[in-house]
Design an enzyme around this catalytic site. Sequence first.
Site, PDB file in Angstrom:
ATOM      1  N   THR A 224      -1.178   5.640   2.641  1.00  0.00           N
ATOM      2  CA  THR A 224      -2.333   4.789   2.910  1.00  0.00           C
ATOM      3  C   THR A 224      -2.059   4.036   4.199  1.00  0.00           C
ATOM      4  O   THR A 224      -0.962   3.542   4.412  1.00  0.00           O
ATOM      5  CB  THR A 224      -2.566   3.788   1.764  1.00  0.00           C
TER       6      THR A 224
ATOM      7  N   ILE B 247       0.843  -1.190   0.000  1.00  0.00           N
ATOM      8  CA  ILE B 247       0.000   0.000   0.000  1.00  0.00           C
ATOM      9  C   ILE B 247       0.880   1.242   0.000  1.00  0.00           C
ATOM     10  O   ILE B 247       2.033   1.207   0.422  1.00  0.00           O
ATOM     11  CB  ILE B 247      -0.976   0.004   1.201  1.00  0.00           C
ATOM     12  N   ASP B 248       0.336   2.333  -0.508  1.00  0.00           N
ATOM     13  CA  ASP B 248       1.093   3.573  -0.618  1.00  0.00           C
ATOM     14  C   ASP B 248       1.579   4.044   0.752  1.00  0.00           C
ATOM     15  O   ASP B 248       0.992   3.700   1.789  1.00  0.00           O
ATOM     16  CB  ASP B 248       0.218   4.676  -1.227  1.00  0.00           C
ATOM     17  N   LYS B 249       2.601   4.886   0.724  1.00  0.00           N
ATOM     18  CA  LYS B 249       3.167   5.411   1.965  1.00  0.00           C
ATOM     19  C   LYS B 249       2.102   6.074   2.841  1.00  0.00           C
ATOM     20  O   LYS B 249       2.054   5.865   4.051  1.00  0.00           O
ATOM     21  CB  LYS B 249       4.278   6.417   1.643  1.00  0.00           C
TER      22      LYS B 249
END
Length: 313
Positions: free
Chosen positions: A141, A137-139
Amino acid sequence: MQMLHFRVPTSCNGMRLNIFLRTMGVSSACIKAVKYQGTGFCVRLGDEVIPVHTDYRVATAQIVSFALPPEPPTAVQPEPLPIDVIYEDEFAAVLNKPAGIAVHPTLNHTSGTLANGWLYRLKCRGEDGVFRPVNRIDKNTSGLVLCAQNAFAAPELAKTVQKCYLALVEGPLPVGSGRIDVPIARRGDSIIGRCVREDGKPSVTEYTVLAASASHALVSCFPVTGRTHQIRVHFSWLGHPLAGDSLYGGHTDIIARHALHCAVLRFNRPADHEPRRVQSPLPEDFLAACCAAYLPDKEEIQTMLQSVLPCAE
């Protein structure tokens, strides 16, 4: 050195060992590694243990055993970082990642990542290992990251994992379910940005609007495909960017980062295929944004999530 054990069912009687192991979910790469780099395979029947080759024909009720080869060296350095482990067994671990922390070291984030903290945790337990995230998952998120504990578990977990994200999107949406099926491509020359474009890769997000106010909607999202920034791009294209997502048209008045949280994971435990379901508590900034948008509170949202991705369907 971790040992794996598989009992031969009647349906596999007489199978070649390598075919039996593939039937049990062991990858061909893992079989080759055990054969050429590990200690090999053996079968047990009663008190007798027999070393065997991959062309051996297994028999009903035999126990096939083997040790997983040592993990390869990793360039990631252990760092004493707090790691929130929500679930762990010998095959899988589920970590609860806060927003602002990257999953893996990158060119821009060489330390302080989930991987660094996980390796430090293993080091403190006297274990060698690598960090194998099954979902990334994105930083910015928050939420659940499923990790494989070994090379055998990784492909099995990847095949069965299902994910539910909670997103707080801008603008009212009617309560109910929907599906976004539009291709996603890289945006211009940007390394980070993505956009909807006809020549992009097929991308599908299914969603359910759980609650809506005059200004925002709380949405549970189920990515069918796994494109970079998929949920963020899809809802921006729909005209409802995520709150806080300035990259894709969202506003930062009620939350400082994109309002996306991996809330529920369901996967099958390798070896016995028993289903597991893990749910993450919502972070405070997400809850505060829901409150500012006149949407359900923590207890209501957690109750809504109880029926999402149940173990038994």
